[in-house]
Design a protein around this motif. Structure first.
Motif, PDB file in Angstrom:
ATOM      1  N   GLY A 246      62.022  82.899  41.547  1.00 17.99           N
ATOM      2  CA  GLY A 246      61.295  82.665  42.793  1.00 17.99           C
ATOM      3  C   GLY A 246      59.959  83.393  42.887  1.00 17.99           C
ATOM      4  N   LYS A 247      59.575  84.125  41.828  1.00 18.84           N
ATOM      5  CA  LYS A 247      58.313  84.862  41.864  1.00 18.84           C
ATOM      6  C   LYS A 247      57.195  84.042  41.203  1.00 18.84           C
ATOM      7  CE  LYS A 247      60.072  88.653  43.605  1.00 18.84           C
ATOM      8  NZ  LYS A 247      59.867  88.893  45.041  1.00 18.84           N
ATOM      9  N   VAL A 248      55.992  84.281  41.680  1.00 17.05           N
ATOM     10  CA  VAL A 248      54.825  83.636  41.087  1.00 17.05           C
ATOM     11  C   VAL A 248      54.143  84.676  40.193  1.00 17.05           C
ATOM     12  CG1 VAL A 248      52.583  82.590  41.566  1.00 17.05           C
ATOM     13  CG2 VAL A 248      54.523  82.149  43.097  1.00 17.05           C
ATOM     14  N   VAL A 249      54.059  84.373  38.906  1.00 18.50           N
ATOM     15  CA  VAL A 249      53.463  85.330  37.964  1.00 18.50           C
ATOM     16  C   VAL A 249      51.958  85.086  37.905  1.00 18.50           C
ATOM     17  CG1 VAL A 249      53.443  86.156  35.583  1.00 18.50           C
ATOM     18  CG2 VAL A 249      55.598  85.431  36.641  1.00 18.50           C
ATOM     19  N   THR A 250      51.189  86.152  38.125  1.00 20.46           N
ATOM     20  CA  THR A 250      49.736  86.001  38.189  1.00 20.46           C
ATOM     21  C   THR A 250      49.046  86.797  37.083  1.00 20.46           C
ATOM     22  OG1 THR A 250      49.575  87.848  39.705  1.00 20.46           O
ATOM     23  CG2 THR A 250      49.722  85.659  40.687  1.00 20.46           C
ATOM     24  N   GLY A 251      47.774  86.481  36.903  1.00 23.83           N
ATOM     25  CA  GLY A 251      46.976  87.179  35.905  1.00 23.83           C
ATOM     26  C   GLY A 251      46.573  86.243  34.778  1.00 23.83           C
ATOM     27  N   VAL A 252      46.076  86.824  33.685  1.00 26.78           N
ATOM     28  CA  VAL A 252      45.687  86.011  32.526  1.00 26.78           C
ATOM     29  C   VAL A 252      46.948  85.739  31.712  1.00 26.78           C
ATOM     30  CG1 VAL A 252      44.305  85.901  30.427  1.00 26.78           C
ATOM     31  CG2 VAL A 252      43.371  86.982  32.494  1.00 26.78           C
ATOM     32  N   LEU A 253      47.385  84.519  31.679  1.00 28.23           N
ATOM     33  CA  LEU A 253      48.649  84.173  31.024  1.00 28.23           C
ATOM     34  C   LEU A 253      48.420  83.847  29.553  1.00 28.23           C
ATOM     35  CD1 LEU A 253      50.062  81.873  33.877  1.00 28.23           C
ATOM     36  CD2 LEU A 253      50.343  84.341  33.613  1.00 28.23           C
ATOM     37  N   ILE A 254      47.303  83.237  29.250  1.00 23.98           N
ATOM     38  CA  ILE A 254      46.951  82.894  27.867  1.00 23.98           C
ATOM     39  C   ILE A 254      45.474  83.187  27.677  1.00 23.98           C
ATOM     40  CG2 ILE A 254      46.673  80.981  26.194  1.00 23.98           C
ATOM     41  CD1 ILE A 254      49.591  81.505  26.766  1.00 23.98           C
ATOM     42  N   ASP A 255      45.143  83.888  26.592  1.00 25.84           N
ATOM     43  CA  ASP A 255      43.728  84.097  26.256  1.00 25.84           C
ATOM     44  C   ASP A 255      43.616  84.092  24.733  1.00 25.84           C
ATOM     45  OD1 ASP A 255      41.081  84.582  26.191  1.00 25.84           O
ATOM     46  OD2 ASP A 255      41.154  86.547  27.169  1.00 25.84           O
ATOM     47  N   ALA A 256      43.319  82.929  24.189  1.00 23.96           N
ATOM     48  CA  ALA A 256      43.297  82.777  22.738  1.00 23.96           C
ATOM     49  C   ALA A 256      41.936  82.248  22.312  1.00 23.96           C
ATOM     50  CB  ALA A 256      44.384  81.793  22.310  1.00 23.96           C
ATOM     51  N   HIS A 257      41.650  82.365  21.054  1.00 24.04           N
ATOM     52  CA  HIS A 257      40.421  81.717  20.596  1.00 24.04           C
ATOM     53  C   HIS A 257      40.754  80.483  19.778  1.00 24.04           C
ATOM     54  CE1 HIS A 257      36.364  80.898  19.629  1.00 24.04           C
ATOM     55  NE2 HIS A 257      36.734  80.735  18.369  1.00 24.04           N
ATOM     56  N   LYS A 258      39.999  79.452  20.050  1.00 29.39           N
ATOM     57  CA  LYS A 258      40.256  78.173  19.403  1.00 29.39           C
ATOM     58  C   LYS A 258      38.928  77.438  19.407  1.00 29.39           C
ATOM     59  CE  LYS A 258      43.476  74.518  20.355  1.00 29.39           C
ATOM     60  NZ  LYS A 258      44.321  73.939  21.393  1.00 29.39           N
ATOM     61  N   PRO A 259      38.526  76.829  18.302  1.00 36.62           N
ATOM     62  CA  PRO A 259      37.229  76.135  18.308  1.00 36.62           C
ATOM     63  C   PRO A 259      37.216  75.031  19.374  1.00 36.62           C
ATOM     64  CG  PRO A 259      38.195  76.169  16.100  1.00 36.62           C
ATOM     65  CD  PRO A 259      39.220  76.712  17.024  1.00 36.62           C
ATOM     66  N   THR A 260      36.098  74.913  20.072  1.00 38.37           N
ATOM     67  CA  THR A 260      36.014  73.887  21.126  1.00 38.37           C
ATOM     68  C   THR A 260      35.686  72.540  20.495  1.00 38.37           C
ATOM     69  OG1 THR A 260      33.653  74.139  21.436  1.00 38.37           O
ATOM     70  CG2 THR A 260      35.081  75.599  22.724  1.00 38.37           C
ATOM     71  N   PHE A 261      35.771  71.519  21.321  1.00 34.18           N
ATOM     72  CA  PHE A 261      35.414  70.171  20.875  1.00 34.18           C
ATOM     73  C   PHE A 261      33.985  70.145  20.341  1.00 34.18           C
ATOM     74  CE2 PHE A 261      33.598  65.962  21.687  1.00 34.18           C
ATOM     75  CZ  PHE A 261      34.519  65.154  21.054  1.00 34.18           C
ATOM     76  N   HIS A 262      33.074  70.816  21.064  1.00 31.82           N
ATOM     77  CA  HIS A 262      31.672  70.827  20.643  1.00 31.82           C
ATOM     78  C   HIS A 262      31.484  71.568  19.325  1.00 31.82           C
ATOM     79  CE1 HIS A 262      30.660  69.409  24.704  1.00 31.82           C
ATOM     80  NE2 HIS A 262      29.611  68.911  24.088  1.00 31.82           N
ATOM     81  N   GLU A 263      32.213  72.680  19.173  1.00 31.60           N
ATOM     82  CA  GLU A 263      32.097  73.444  17.917  1.00 31.60           C
ATOM     83  C   GLU A 263      32.599  72.607  16.738  1.00 31.60           C
ATOM     84  OE1 GLU A 263      32.549  77.839  20.046  1.00 31.60           O
ATOM     85  OE2 GLU A 263      34.284  76.900  19.087  1.00 31.60           O
ATOM     86  N   GLU A 264      33.702  71.909  16.943  1.00 31.40           N
ATOM     87  CA  GLU A 264      34.243  71.059  15.874  1.00 31.40           C
ATOM     88  C   GLU A 264      33.265  69.923  15.562  1.00 31.40           C
ATOM     89  OE1 GLU A 264      36.501  71.836  14.053  1.00 31.40           O
ATOM     90  OE2 GLU A 264      38.242  72.729  15.049  1.00 31.40           O
ATOM     91  N   HIS A 265      32.665  69.404  16.623  1.00 28.70           N
ATOM     92  CA  HIS A 265      31.713  68.311  16.463  1.00 28.70           C
ATOM     93  C   HIS A 265      30.503  68.772  15.658  1.00 28.70           C
ATOM     94  CE1 HIS A 265      28.766  65.228  17.708  1.00 28.70           C
ATOM     95  NE2 HIS A 265      29.829  64.447  17.720  1.00 28.70           N
ATOM     96  N   ALA A 266      30.016  69.983  15.987  1.00 26.88           N
ATOM     97  CA  ALA A 266      28.858  70.538  15.283  1.00 26.88           C
ATOM     98  C   ALA A 266      29.215  70.785  13.816  1.00 26.88           C
ATOM     99  CB  ALA A 266      28.428  71.841  15.956  1.00 26.88           C
ATOM    100  N   ARG A 267      30.438  71.278  13.600  1.00 21.45           N
ATOM    101  CA  ARG A 267      30.878  71.552  12.221  1.00 21.45           C
ATOM    102  C   ARG A 267      30.868  70.259  11.399  1.00 21.45           C
ATOM    103  NH1 ARG A 267      35.353  70.489   9.767  1.00 21.45           N
ATOM    104  NH2 ARG A 267      36.505  69.980  11.666  1.00 21.45           N
TER     105      ARG A 267
END
Lengths: 274, 400
Positions: A246-267
């Motif tokens: 019944g509790k709402v968990v707050t804060g940063v739940l996920i913080d990962a690095h992953k190439p973005t669509f634009h970065e993949e496109h540029a690559r």
């Protein structure tokens, strides 16, 4: 008049006819304030920002703010946002949606934006009900809750929006409430600065409908509920599932690095040229 | 025993759906339709309606869901408005092509952009060619009656088409009026038990939604067109039976004080009531004017319409929808087209008004009569005249 009010006034469209459409006690105004402070705090110019919304109470938010704004159709904020980001990658693109907008009629766009990892910030105002149409059950309405469309109890189980987008691949997922306005402001600032698809789920009281149907009650009681029923992710890590019930968990739940669509496109462009 | 009650049109539609004993209701909330599914949810929860009620995740899902339930032979209902209806668009064609007699109530509302929740007919006009039977209601009683009638006609083995029941958003959907609710036994007599002989059934396998290659697609579509036109006789039979059982008479084309009239106001939907009030006033002044209510929009009632206007000089037609860049409003354009090859025909003067909730009052109808008479007299090259546009002088038409 305090300094904060001055800051808000710099960003409100003064020509826009106020008062706004939100009910007294609604959380969207608090989110609007947090969003403005986060944008201002990050030092972006007004022309760097695009706010896009769908339909519902949340849909009105961009209308009141002096950025590039686009109020679209129900559920489609993220698709319009994708188009804008593709054409103008330098702009900071922020999609404001409600839980109905983002996880029901537009649910497909939410998971595919996360999967695509396009550099958009999605702010999902979760009041757990369809507010504007009169309090019908939404995909985040708790099981068993009585609403206008489930007068003897909701038969379906809710989405956990944060888990949904995490599973779909979003590299940044955070959750807060409008009660925690300062924390919310910081999370929004971080999310906008982060590259890739970042999602902030903002728990927000719909006093008019959720407050009534859930029995939590008034605006003050709903705020108190948020205060009493939230647990930070840091604390939650040391709590048992029973304690977290019944509790709402707050804060940063996920913080990962992953190439973005634009970065993949540029690559791929680079590789093709080579 | 029938009883006199006071209900808003949305609740009247829900009552009709309950009395028709539907099996499946799938809907997604959209203003101004919400009161219909909410009332149905209550009826299901209270045990007053033995149906499955599904609050789906979009209108596209609502229509797709009732396509599935209709395929297994369940009596199926949905309801929507505006953006919801146009989001369903793709699935609407499946309903009519598969010949599923789904009933849908539409609380007519303007389309975005700009966002507008008030009444006009842009939503249903965008669905004109979807192959559904389409009727319009003028008041709450008619909203109830047409919903019942929709099940009776749609499910007739000689019809098997889906039916849209159009009621003006807010102006009807949210307005409370007295109406008569019939006795359940009479309703059950009017709407017999539904049996779909091609229902999906493992014991008797059928396949719906097959491929139609160029060697067969043309024939399939032609037969669908013939079938919809052929449904006209059952549509009329349905109203005849309705009148025999419930006492209220309906027709595809309804006229009011049209005898000896040289000018007719033509409307669809709730504005017919205002128009009739204006006709009463004008008739009292000795003017030869009347009213024509186009109840049935698809299949279009060509014979009845031509017959009703054969002695008339002028038709003043109100459209609540634009056909951008086209020949005028969709209704006036179709009426002109229906009359074009007739030896004698009235002059059709089109007006577009009542858009996005803009009021069309008695004065506006009075203006339409006078202006249409003037145009018949003097002639005009205008395609139509937009009504009540701020900053536009009245009498300013739009030319091709």
């Amino acid at each position: 008049m305090t300094g904060q009010e001055h800051l808000i006034h710099r960003y409100l469209r003064s020509s826009k006819r106020f008062p706004h459409v939100w009910c007294p006690g609604c959380g969207i105004g608090i989110l609007l304030g947090a969003l403005v402070r986060a944008i201002d705090g990050n030092g972006y110019g007004k022309d760097d920002i695009v706010l896009i919304s769908g339909i519902g109470c949340s849909g009105r938010l961009p209308v009141y703010l002096d950025f590039n704004t686009l109020h679209t159709t129900h559920g489609r904020a993220l698709t319009f946002a994708t188009g804008i980001k593709l054409a103008k990658p330098k702009l900071k693109v922020i999609a404001i949606m409600g839980d109905g907008d983002a996880s029901s009629i537009g649910g497909n766009h939410l998971i595919h934006s996360a999967r695509r990892n396009i550099d958009i910030t999605a702010i999902i105002i979760n009041n757990q009900i369809y507010g504007m149409t009169g309090g019908q059950s939404s995909p985040t309405t708790p099981f068993g809750l009585h609403t206008a469309s489930s007068p003897f109890g909701h038969l379906e189980h809710p989405f956990d929006i944060a888990k949904l987008v995490e599973a779909a691949g979003a590299p940044f997922v955070a959750r807060s409430t409008v009660y925690h306005a300062r924390i919310l402001e910081r999370l929004i600032g971080t999310a906008i600065a982060k590259s890739g698809f970042s999602v902030i789920e903002v728990m927000s009281p719909c006093v008019t409908h959720f407050g009534k149907w859930s029995g939590i009650g008034s605006a003050v009681q709903m705020m108190q509920w948020q205060k009493d029923n939230t647990v930070s992710i840091e604390k939650a890590r040391n709590m048992t599932p029973t304690e977290l019930q019944g509790k709402v968990v707050t804060g940063v739940l996920i913080d990962a690095h992953k190439p973005t669509f634009h970065e993949e496109h540029a690559r791929i462009s680079r590789e093709m040229k080579d | 025993m029938s009883k006199r009650v006071v209900l808003e049109a949305s609740h009247a539609v829900a009552e009709a759906v309950r009395m028709a004993d539907v099996d499946i209701v799938a809907a997604y909330p959209i203003t101004p339709q919400t009161h219909i599914p909410e009332r149905l949810a209550e009826m299901v929860a209270d045990g007053d309606l033995d149906a499955a009620y599904v609050p789906v995740e979009s209108e596209h899902s609502a229509m797709s869901c009732v396509l599935g339930s209709a395929a297994v032979g369940a009596r199926s209902f949905t309801t929507t408005a505006s953006q919801g209806l146009v989001l369903m668009h793709e699935a609407l064609y499946i309903a009519s092509s598969h010949r599923y007699p789904i009933v849908m109530a539409i609380c007519n509302r303007a389309l975005s952009a700009p966002i507008n929740i008030w009444c006009d007919h842009s939503d249903v006009m965008a669905c004109r060619d979807t192959g559904w039977i389409q009727v319009f209601c003028q008041n709450n009683q008619e909203s109830f009656d047409m919903t019942l009638w929709a099940f009776r006609v749609g499910e007739d083995p000689d019809v098997m088409f889906p039916v849209m029941v159009n009621l003006d958003g807010f102006i009807l959907s949210h307005v409370t009026e007295p109406l008569i609710l019939p006795d359940q036994d009479d309703v059950s007599r009017f709407i017999p038990e539904y049996h779909y002989r091609l229902a999906l059934d493992p014991a008797k396998p059928t396949s719906h939604g097959c491929f139609g290659l160029p060697d067969i697609y043309t024939e399939v579509k032609y037969s669908q067109e013939l079938a919809l036109r052929k449904s006209r006789s059952v549509i009329d039979k349905g109203w005849k039976e309705f009148s025999n059982i419930f006492g209220r008479e309906y027709k595809a084309v309804e006229t009011y004080k049209a005898e000896g009239a040289s000018t007719l106001l033509v409307t669809m939907g709730s504005l017919g009531e205002t128009a009739k009030m204006v006709i009463d006033e004008r008739r009292a002044n000795g003017e030869a004017v009347g009213h024509l209510n186009l109840r049935l929009w698809r299949p279009f009632p060509f014979d009845e319409f031509r017959d009703a206007v054969k002695d008339v000089k002028t038709l003043a037609v109100l459209d609540r929808c634009y056909s951008f860049g086209g020949p005028g409003g969709p209704v006036a354009s179709e009426l002109r087209s229906a009359l074009y090859n007739q030896e004698t025909r009235p002059h059709v003067v089109g007006f577009i008004g009542g858009i996005g909730g803009r009021e069309v009052d008695a004065q506006a109808f009075g203006y339409m009569i006078d202006r249409a008479n003037e145009i018949t007299e003097k002639g005009s090259d205008d395609l139509y005249e937009p009504l009540l546009v701020r900053g536009l002088e009245s009498g300013t038409g739009v030319r091709g």
